[in-house]
Write a protein that holds these residues in place. Sequence first.
Motif, PDB file in Angstrom:
ATOM      1  N   PHE A 182       0.845  -1.196   0.000  1.00  0.00           N
ATOM      2  CA  PHE A 182       0.000   0.000   0.000  1.00  0.00           C
ATOM      3  C   PHE A 182       0.880   1.246   0.000  1.00  0.00           C
ATOM      4  O   PHE A 182       0.624   2.200  -0.732  1.00  0.00           O
ATOM      5  N   ALA A 183       1.929   1.220   0.833  1.00  0.00           N
ATOM      6  CA  ALA A 183       2.804   2.390   0.941  1.00  0.00           C
ATOM      7  C   ALA A 183       3.554   2.635  -0.366  1.00  0.00           C
ATOM      8  O   ALA A 183       3.601   3.766  -0.864  1.00  0.00           O
ATOM      9  N   ILE A 184       4.112   1.583  -0.929  1.00  0.00           N
ATOM     10  CA  ILE A 184       4.918   1.723  -2.142  1.00  0.00           C
ATOM     11  C   ILE A 184       4.068   2.140  -3.327  1.00  0.00           C
ATOM     12  O   ILE A 184       4.474   2.978  -4.142  1.00  0.00           O
TER      13      ILE A 184
ATOM     14  N   SER B 245     -19.523   0.751  -8.084  1.00  0.00           N
ATOM     15  CA  SER B 245     -18.343   1.393  -8.674  1.00  0.00           C
ATOM     16  C   SER B 245     -17.265   1.640  -7.621  1.00  0.00           C
ATOM     17  O   SER B 245     -16.080   1.603  -7.913  1.00  0.00           O
ATOM     18  N   SER B 246     -17.680   1.870  -6.362  1.00  0.00           N
ATOM     19  CA  SER B 246     -16.683   2.045  -5.293  1.00  0.00           C
ATOM     20  C   SER B 246     -15.913   0.747  -5.075  1.00  0.00           C
ATOM     21  O   SER B 246     -14.704   0.759  -4.838  1.00  0.00           O
ATOM     22  N   ILE B 247     -16.622  -0.373  -5.135  1.00  0.00           N
ATOM     23  CA  ILE B 247     -15.945  -1.670  -4.963  1.00  0.00           C
ATOM     24  C   ILE B 247     -14.998  -1.901  -6.123  1.00  0.00           C
ATOM     25  O   ILE B 247     -13.876  -2.382  -5.940  1.00  0.00           O
ATOM     26  N   LYS B 248     -15.446  -1.557  -7.315  1.00  0.00           N
ATOM     27  CA  LYS B 248     -14.600  -1.752  -8.491  1.00  0.00           C
ATOM     28  C   LYS B 248     -13.322  -0.916  -8.363  1.00  0.00           C
ATOM     29  O   LYS B 248     -12.225  -1.380  -8.691  1.00  0.00           O
ATOM     30  N   THR B 249     -13.477   0.321  -7.882  1.00  0.00           N
ATOM     31  CA  THR B 249     -12.309   1.179  -7.678  1.00  0.00           C
ATOM     32  C   THR B 249     -11.367   0.570  -6.642  1.00  0.00           C
ATOM     33  O   THR B 249     -10.146   0.536  -6.835  1.00  0.00           O
ATOM     34  N   ALA B 250     -11.937   0.096  -5.541  1.00  0.00           N
ATOM     35  CA  ALA B 250     -11.110  -0.512  -4.483  1.00  0.00           C
ATOM     36  C   ALA B 250     -10.380  -1.743  -5.020  1.00  0.00           C
ATOM     37  O   ALA B 250      -9.204  -1.961  -4.718  1.00  0.00           O
ATOM     38  N   LEU B 251     -11.080  -2.538  -5.836  1.00  0.00           N
ATOM     39  CA  LEU B 251     -10.436  -3.724  -6.422  1.00  0.00           C
ATOM     40  C   LEU B 251      -9.305  -3.324  -7.360  1.00  0.00           C
ATOM     41  O   LEU B 251      -8.281  -3.995  -7.443  1.00  0.00           O
ATOM     42  N   LYS B 252      -9.509  -2.218  -8.059  1.00  0.00           N
ATOM     43  CA  LYS B 252      -8.450  -1.744  -8.955  1.00  0.00           C
ATOM     44  C   LYS B 252      -7.208  -1.346  -8.151  1.00  0.00           C
ATOM     45  O   LYS B 252      -6.082  -1.635  -8.557  1.00  0.00           O
ATOM     46  N   TYR B 253      -7.428  -0.687  -7.013  1.00  0.00           N
ATOM     47  CA  TYR B 253      -6.294  -0.324  -6.145  1.00  0.00           C
ATOM     48  C   TYR B 253      -5.553  -1.584  -5.695  1.00  0.00           C
ATOM     49  O   TYR B 253      -4.321  -1.614  -5.662  1.00  0.00           O
ATOM     50  N   LEU B 254      -6.319  -2.611  -5.322  1.00  0.00           N
ATOM     51  CA  LEU B 254      -5.686  -3.852  -4.860  1.00  0.00           C
ATOM     52  C   LEU B 254      -4.917  -4.521  -5.989  1.00  0.00           C
ATOM     53  O   LEU B 254      -3.847  -5.099  -5.767  1.00  0.00           O
ATOM     54  N   ASP B 255      -5.477  -4.421  -7.193  1.00  0.00           N
ATOM     55  CA  ASP B 255      -4.789  -4.958  -8.369  1.00  0.00           C
ATOM     56  C   ASP B 255      -3.506  -4.171  -8.638  1.00  0.00           C
ATOM     57  O   ASP B 255      -2.440  -4.741  -8.887  1.00  0.00           O
ATOM     58  N   ASP B 256      -3.610  -2.843  -8.571  1.00  0.00           N
ATOM     59  CA  ASP B 256      -2.442  -1.980  -8.796  1.00  0.00           C
ATOM     60  C   ASP B 256      -1.322  -2.285  -7.801  1.00  0.00           C
ATOM     61  O   ASP B 256      -0.141  -2.193  -8.128  1.00  0.00           O
ATOM     62  N   ALA B 257      -1.720  -2.587  -6.572  1.00  0.00           N
ATOM     63  CA  ALA B 257      -0.724  -2.871  -5.537  1.00  0.00           C
ATOM     64  C   ALA B 257      -0.268  -4.327  -5.575  1.00  0.00           C
ATOM     65  O   ALA B 257       0.498  -4.762  -4.712  1.00  0.00           O
TER      66      ALA B 257
END
Lengths: 144, 145
Positions: free
Chosen positions: A27-29, A86-98
């Motif tokens: 998350f930090a990186i 859409s909020s869940i989708k955004t959160a999942l995208k963050y998890l994917d990005d990380a």
Amino acid sequence: MDLDRNQEALDTRDIREVLINNANYRFAISRVKSASAYRIFLFIVLGHDLYRFLLKKEVLFEYDSLTHLAEKLSDYYSYPLVKNKSSIKTALKYLDDAALIMSNSQQPTAEELKECELNNSKYLFLYINIEELLHWRPAKCEEE
Amino acid sequence: MRSDKRRTLFFDNYLQPVLLYVNSRLVNASISLLGNQIMMYLILQLEEEHFEGCYEAREVKFIYDTYDGFANALMPFIGCYDIPNSTISDNLDALHNTYLINVPLSSSEKDKGCESFGNSRSCLIIKLYFDEENQLILSNEISEE
């Protein structure tokens, strides 16, 4: 920071503690600041049987849809986690990005599509690579 | 990975119920990512001795050498970036306001738990409260003595 000493200390901890610790680093990186993404990660790690993580390198979680996942999250937290799909989708995208929890919400694999076809249903697949996350540590702290 | 079976049992039997309760409260209170991580850090600092032989309500007290000391202790858990003391303070205040932790004003605790840092220095005290069944209880449910 003495990462070697920290790594040594990690060895006696429960693997869920290590997964959460390493996830914090990711998350930090990746500079993800989403509390919702963190809560989805915690739901995946803390809301499921430990033995599921011990048996396989990569663990798959299946949901009928984003709505189904939202329902499961609400059940776990006894409170609605996000306002809408859409909020869940955004959160999942963050998890994917990380690189913490990968999802197929963008591009299902051929195998996933085949399974969806067999079940006559759309599925949301979430993957967590336990082995990789457990043994991963940043080589050094990156500069902001 | 040499996971300690004893720690796993402790995690399942003691920490999991506390984490589930705490995380549900945090969702309800709309706490930031850092606030969630701080709370997670504090719960994961709990050891068997905090629960052994305790069959009555009690408090668990963590003492840090000011906000800098807390930040240094927190850093290996949350990752590689500097967090201003004001941000840590804001998040501890937000958690204090959920009643999941109690962060008393240093002046009220100065003479009770800060001796290891020297009486001339202030320290940061964070308290968690548990009932006789080892579940975390809210600080506003604790009766003043």
